[in-house]
Structures are given as structure tokens and as C-alpha cells.
Design an enzyme around this catalytic site. Structure first.
Site, mmCIF file in Angstrom:
data_model
loop_
_atom_site.group_PDB
_atom_site.id
_atom_site.type_symbol
_atom_site.label_atom_id
_atom_site.label_comp_id
_atom_site.label_asym_id
_atom_site.label_seq_id
_atom_site.Cartn_x
_atom_site.Cartn_y
_atom_site.Cartn_z
ATOM 1 N N HIS A 146 0.837 -1.196 0.000
ATOM 2 C CA HIS A 146 0.000 0.000 0.000
ATOM 3 C C HIS A 146 0.875 1.250 0.000
ATOM 4 C CE1 HIS A 146 -3.245 -2.744 1.231
ATOM 5 N NE2 HIS A 146 -4.073 -1.802 0.811
ATOM 6 N N LYS A 150 -0.278 4.881 4.501
ATOM 7 C CA LYS A 150 -1.215 3.989 5.198
ATOM 8 C C LYS A 150 -0.654 3.628 6.563
ATOM 9 C CE LYS A 150 -3.981 -0.225 4.654
ATOM 10 N NZ LYS A 150 -5.231 0.462 5.019
#
Length: 245
Positions: A146, A150
């Protein structure tokens, strides 16, 4: 003479980070009128969420950060507004939040991932894991990647995939988390054998896939009461608890 188009649903967006902005951009195309945006780029923390600030919204969507999500959900319920929560990393408080929603006759739909493709991917994961378990000779591993901003790792989606695979395999599956660049989200389930390798992958190419699913969930939730997951939206099956272990 054709029937008139239905009036747009009134939508409140809590948390104007990447997801909030993506939802705001797509909402008019999906039949929503954004009547309120609450919170900065990353979180709201429950601050300023009330019946007045939600401006008679039919439904709210919440994408903030783990420390803020439970308070935000409870504030929406107190205001009488159904809420779709896409924040992950707060599920240690799930039981208390869900009890509050039910006690106050509210509506919550939560999920680690709102992609239709991920819902299909989970079915594939379970079928593949059962086949691998029956054959034997393979080790399983999950890699999730990600964007650098995040906060939670592993991702909520990775934990859902792990639970689905582990149930079929009869053993936990290790998860490796990578945080880099601006990757919307990639999840791989890998099976390693002595002389061969199997790789299953779901790759989100655009954050709008999550925004589209969240809006689909928001439309489905309007008029309902209780606690739901994306399984209810896509398959009509009853929600069975938090989408993670």
C-alpha cells in the site's frame, strides 16, 4: 412518458483524505448530493459531527484513521444517520461499537475493502486454499503493498484474506506488509512448492474502485438498521462479525 429520475441521496463525507476526495468526486455520477464534508485531509476524531453538521444526510461515509473511527461512528448513530465506515485498524473496539449501533437502532456497514473484485478474490482464495490443502506440499504466504501514508499494517484486507486462506488450510498464513509510494493496494496470496509456485493477485489500479464500492454500500444501507459488511451488499448473506481476527 418516462418516469422522473429519483432525487439524489444526501451524502455526508467524514474525513477528506484521498478516499474522501475520491468519493466526493464520484458521488454526483452515482446519484448522490454531497451535503456535508467534515474533517481535514486525514481524520475527524468525532469533532463537529452532529445532526446539524451532517445537514440531514441520508447516509455518511467515514474514511479517517483508527483512533477516530469508533467515535465518528458513534457520533453518526447519535445523530440518526446511517454510516459506512471504511477505516481499518479499530476492530479491537468492534464489539462495543456494534453494541452501541444496535442499542440505538442505528445502521453501520463496515469493511476492509469495498472493491467488487476483492469480494470475488476472496472466493477464489478459499477455493485455491482448499485445493492446495488437499494436494499438500505447498507453503502459503501473503504479501500486501500500500501507499506510504497507510498507517495500519497488515492491511484490513490482508487480514480478511489471511482468515479466508487459514480457514481452508488449517494453519495461519504469514503476512508481509510493504508501504511505499502511492500504491492504491495490491494483495498477493502465494503458494510455494518444491519445484513450482502459484500466485494469486488482486491489484487496484485506481482508488476510484474503492470509492465506487463505498457509494454502492451507502446506497444499499439507506433505510436499513443493524450492522453489516460488504458480504451483505454483494451476496445478501448475514454479517457474522468483524472482517478480521
Amino acid at each position: 412518458m418516462s418516469a422522473p429520475s429519483p432525487a439524489p441521496l444526501r451524502l455526508a463525507i467524514i474525513g477528506m483524505g484521498k478516499m474522501g476526495r475520491a468519493i466526493a468526486a464520484l458521488a454526483p455520477e452515482r446519484g448522490f448530493d454531497v451535503v456535508a464534508t467534515i474533517g481535514g485531509r486525514d481524520n475527524a476524531g468525532g469533532s463537529g459531527i452532529s445532526a446539524a453538521s451532517l445537514r440531514s444526510a441520508d447516509v455518511a461515509v467515514e474514511f479517517t484513521e483508527p483512533g477516530a473511527a469508533p467515535t465518528n461512528v458513534e457520533a453518526c448513530v447519535d445523530a440518526g444517520v446511517a454510516v459506512v465506515c471504511g477505516t481499518t485498524g479499530w476492530y479491537d473496539q468492534f464489539d462495543a461499537v456494534a453494541s452501541d449501533v444496535r442499542r440505538n437502532d442505528g445502521a453501520l456497514l463496515y469493511g476492509a475493502n469495498f472493491s467488487v473484485g476483492v469480494a470475488i478474490f476472496l472466493e477464489i482464495v478459499q477455493a485455491a486454499a482448499r485445493a492446495v490443502h488437499a494436494a499438500g506440499g505447498f507453503d502459503a504466504h501473503i504479501v500486501e503493498t500500500h501507499h506510504a501514508a497507510k498507517k495500519d499494517a497488515p492491511s484490513g484486507t490482508a487480514l480478511v484474506i489471511e482468515r479466508a486462506a487459514a480457514e481452508a488450510l488449517g494453519a495461519p498464513v504469514p503476512v508481509t506488509s510493504v508501504r511505499t509510494g502511492s500504491v492504491p493496494g495490491t494483495h498477493q496470496l502465494l503458494f510455494d512448492g518444491a519445484f513450482e509456485h502459484i500466485s494469486l493477485e488482486h491489484l487496484a489500479r485506481d482508488r476510484r474502485v474503492f470509492a465506487d464500492g463505498a457509494l454502492r454500500a451507502a446506497r444499499w444501507l439507506v433505510g436499513r438498521k443493524g450492522v453489516f459488511t460488504m458480504r451483505d451488499v454483494f451476496a445478501g448473506s448475514p454479517a457474522g462479525g468483524p472482517e478480521r481476527t
